[in-house]
Design a protein around this motif. Structure first.
Motif, mmCIF file in Angstrom:
data_model
loop_
_atom_site.group_PDB
_atom_site.id
_atom_site.type_symbol
_atom_site.label_atom_id
_atom_site.label_comp_id
_atom_site.label_asym_id
_atom_site.label_seq_id
_atom_site.Cartn_x
_atom_site.Cartn_y
_atom_site.Cartn_z
ATOM 1 N N CYS A 54 -19.879 17.735 38.418
ATOM 2 C CA CYS A 54 -21.127 18.479 38.330
ATOM 3 C C CYS A 54 -22.210 17.783 39.136
ATOM 4 C CB CYS A 54 -21.543 18.587 36.861
ATOM 5 S SG CYS A 54 -23.089 19.471 36.696
ATOM 6 N N LYS A 106 -25.396 19.105 38.950
ATOM 7 C CA LYS A 106 -26.623 19.725 38.446
ATOM 8 C C LYS A 106 -27.575 18.723 37.787
ATOM 9 C CE LYS A 106 -25.392 24.097 39.296
ATOM 10 N NZ LYS A 106 -24.128 23.847 40.013
ATOM 11 N N PHE A 107 -27.044 17.700 37.186
ATOM 12 C CA PHE A 107 -27.860 16.666 36.547
ATOM 13 C C PHE A 107 -28.900 17.225 35.579
ATOM 14 C CE2 PHE A 107 -25.988 14.450 40.127
ATOM 15 C CZ PHE A 107 -25.643 13.228 39.568
ATOM 16 N N CYS A 108 -28.469 18.032 34.636
ATOM 17 C CA CYS A 108 -29.345 18.388 33.511
ATOM 18 C C CYS A 108 -29.723 17.060 32.852
ATOM 19 C CB CYS A 108 -28.618 19.277 32.521
ATOM 20 S SG CYS A 108 -28.067 20.831 33.262
ATOM 21 N N PHE A 118 -30.167 15.945 29.998
ATOM 22 C CA PHE A 118 -29.586 15.511 28.719
ATOM 23 C C PHE A 118 -28.117 15.123 28.849
ATOM 24 C CE2 PHE A 118 -29.528 20.143 29.143
ATOM 25 C CZ PHE A 118 -28.170 20.393 29.118
ATOM 26 N N CYS A 119 -27.497 15.358 30.000
ATOM 27 C CA CYS A 119 -26.036 15.477 30.049
ATOM 28 C C CYS A 119 -25.338 14.326 30.781
ATOM 29 C CB CYS A 119 -25.692 16.800 30.719
ATOM 30 S SG CYS A 119 -23.927 17.151 30.768
ATOM 31 N N VAL A 122 -22.129 14.522 31.889
ATOM 32 C CA VAL A 122 -20.992 14.983 32.698
ATOM 33 C C VAL A 122 -21.075 14.570 34.180
ATOM 34 C CG1 VAL A 122 -19.740 17.046 33.516
ATOM 35 C CG2 VAL A 122 -20.331 16.813 31.100
ATOM 36 N N PRO A 123 -22.256 14.673 34.825
ATOM 37 C CA PRO A 123 -22.287 14.242 36.235
ATOM 38 C C PRO A 123 -21.895 12.771 36.417
ATOM 39 C CG PRO A 123 -24.246 15.514 35.692
ATOM 40 C CD PRO A 123 -23.536 15.232 34.396
ATOM 41 N N ASN A 170 -18.327 23.303 36.155
ATOM 42 C CA ASN A 170 -19.212 24.291 36.777
ATOM 43 C C ASN A 170 -18.337 25.250 37.543
ATOM 44 O OD1 ASN A 170 -22.270 24.212 37.025
ATOM 45 N ND2 ASN A 170 -21.672 22.068 36.831
ATOM 46 N N HIS A 228 -22.557 28.163 35.215
ATOM 47 C CA HIS A 228 -23.989 27.875 35.209
ATOM 48 C C HIS A 228 -24.724 29.122 35.705
ATOM 49 C CE1 HIS A 228 -27.862 26.065 35.952
ATOM 50 N NE2 HIS A 228 -27.445 24.946 35.396
ATOM 51 N N GLN A 233 -28.969 27.067 27.045
ATOM 52 C CA GLN A 233 -29.476 25.833 26.379
ATOM 53 C C GLN A 233 -30.775 26.038 25.606
ATOM 54 O OE1 GLN A 233 -27.106 23.814 26.466
ATOM 55 N NE2 GLN A 233 -26.110 24.016 28.441
ATOM 56 N N ARG A 291 -32.841 22.637 34.397
ATOM 57 C CA ARG A 291 -31.843 23.701 34.470
ATOM 58 C C ARG A 291 -31.981 24.537 35.740
ATOM 59 N NH1 ARG A 291 -27.141 23.780 31.897
ATOM 60 N NH2 ARG A 291 -27.193 26.043 31.734
#
Ligand code: SAH
Ligand code: SF4
Ligand code: F3S
Length: 453
Positions: A160, A162-164, A166-167, A169-170, A205, A243, A270, A282
């Motif tokens: 990912c 996107k670098f939300c 809170f997350c 995953v990236p 994603n 997404h 979200q 987002r």
């Protein structure tokens, strides 16, 4: 013969990875067992998304340490491996915290497990691999061993960008990477040849898919879906997770044009407050999302939507939370997952000074879930009296029962059925139970036709 026990936490991508790890270790003589008690090797395929998920791993490792000691006292050996996103995020810290762990392997490096096992078996040291060679991984894995199940997962995209805020995953899965089209189609054909009738394409994603096609160009997910839809005997396609920003016109059109693409879409938003959506990074507003939902519904009016929600993101006020409830009312979800915000080490939001108190998060989660559950119940109730094609996946607990899924991913069961596993039959929905729908096969003809297919 050696026994392998894999315990999987987290998302469907981990489920897929666990199956591929089992494939990889089969040539080394490992066969699956469903308990760690008689295992020669245990792999915990872990999830780092929320604090609770990560902590579960350490309590499980505590138990495995005792098992490993008991085995050693009998002159035997148990190899303990930690794979997945906790492995990637914490690396060598895992071994420092629990020295009974022999192997730590990240989600992009598990193709190296055979040599890691060999290394560990030779000596007493540990083995650690947390590189990101995503391309390597798929190139060096053996062909997917299909087990004949009517439904299958197929990872087409990983990582990912996107670098939300809170997350994790990236950081745990690395940059976005798409598998080449030819590789995906070949794997899909293998799955269908062994009995899969439904394939769910997976990616952190998935709708950001940009795999190289046979023409050398980057293919979109819509184009991939169109190609997969021509595979004989493949009757259903799904994809998850999307997404909103990558929900392109051609993918929306695919929901209108490709009958085997199921009318169900998991499209996490979200939150419903623009302030919070911006703080989450987002990249869209609540109005953008609602407009998108409108376009998707215009293309495929019967589509059912599900989402993910986070309550108590840092700085979330009562008014922000009310905006989330408003958005949920405006969309009307058929299902959803919702979570209390969990501060994750290394993510920007974790450093915010405006953390929301736990009791406020609890109250908001209860209210949000009340609303989402009511919507889900209303959706299920609206299905009563309708007839749907159901793909039967396995027999039920009672004799003569068959259990499958509707196009909208609801669990459906029928009584007094001949074995129907692997077939699609028309079912009229008669009642809503707590977690499933009860139906009847609409005609003997349908059943015979289903069985003949
Ligand atoms: N790639 C997907 C989902 C990734 S994780 C997407 O972008 O939607 C699955 C869900 O876990 C997220 O949608 C989010 O709702 C939730 N989640 C992720 N990080 C979280 C955190 N720090 N605290 C609480 N929930 C979180
Ligand atoms: Fe996490 Fe956001 Fe990427 Fe989804 S899009 S995996 S929530 S960073
Ligand atoms: Fe968890 Fe990693 Fe999936 S953090 S949700 S297992 S991508």
């Amino acid at each position: 013969m050696k026994r392998l026990f894999i315990k999987t936490y987290g998302c469907q991508m981990n489920v897929y990875d666990s199956a591929r790890m089992a494939d990889l270790l089969a040539p080394l003589g490992f066969t699956a067992t469903d308990t760690p008690d008689d295992a020669d090797m245990v792999i915990l395929n872990t999830c780092h998304i929320r604090e609770k998920a990560a902590e579960k791993v350490y309590s499980e490792l505590g138990k495995l340490k005792l098992l490993k000691q008991a085995r050693a006292a009998d002159g035997g050996r148990l190899i303990v491996a930690v794979a997945g996103c906790v492995a990637q995020a914490e690396g060598a810290e895992i071994i420092a915290r629990q020295p009974a762990v022999d192997i730590v392997v990240g989600p992009q490096s598990y193709q190296r497990l055979p040599e890691m096992i060999a290394r560990v078996s030779r000596g007493t040291g540990h083995a650690l691999e947390t590189d990101f060679p995503a391309q390597d991984k798929f190139d060096s894995l053996p062909a997917h061993t299909a087990h004949g199940a009517p439904t299958a997962f197929l990872t087409v995209q990983e990582g990912c960008d996107k670098f939300c805020t809170f997350c994790v995953v990236p950081y745990t899965r690395g940059a976005e990477f798409s598998r080449p089209v030819a590789q995906v189609i070949a794997e899909a054909k293998t799955l269908v040849d062994s009995g899969a009738r439904e394939i769910t394409l997976l990616g952190q994603n998935v709708n950001a898919y940009r795999g190289t096609g046979p023409d050398g160009k980057a293919w979109s997910l819509a184009k991939l879906v169109k190609a997969l839809a021509t595979i004989d005997h493949l009757q259903r396609l799904r994809y998850v997770t999307s997404h909103p920003r990558d929900m392109t016109d051609d993918l929306i059109a695919a929901h209108r044009d490709i009958p085997i693409l199921m009318p169900y879409l998991h499209l996490p938003v979200q939150a419903g407050s623009d302030t919070i959506l911006a703080a989450m990074n987002r990249g869209h507003t609540a109005a953008d999302y609602l407009k998108l939902v409108e376009r998707i519904r215009a293309a495929r009016p019967d589509i059912a939507l599900s989402g993910d929600f986070i309550v108590g993101f840092p700085g979330e006020t009562d008014a922000d939370f009310a905006a989330t409830l408003d958005l949920i009312c405006a969309v009307n979800y058929a299902g959803a997952y919702s979570f209390k915000y969990s501060a994750r080490p290394g993510t920007p939001a974790a450093a915010s000074a405006r953390q929301v108190p736990e009791e406020v998060k609890d109250a908001r989660l209860a209210e949000l879930q009340g609303l989402l559950t009511a919507q889900q119940k209303a959706f299920n109730a609206s299905c009563v009296g309708h007839t749907f094609p159901v793909l039967f996946e396995h027999p039920g607990r009672k004799a003569g029962q068959a259990v499958g899924r509707s196009p909208y991913l609801q669990s459906v069961h029928v009584e007094d059925a001949l074995p129907l596993t692997g077939t699609i039959a028309q079912v009229r929905i008669e009642a809503v139970l707590s977690n499933s729908l009860k139906g009847v096969l609409v005609s003997q003809g349908t059943r015979e036709k289903a069985l003949a297919n």
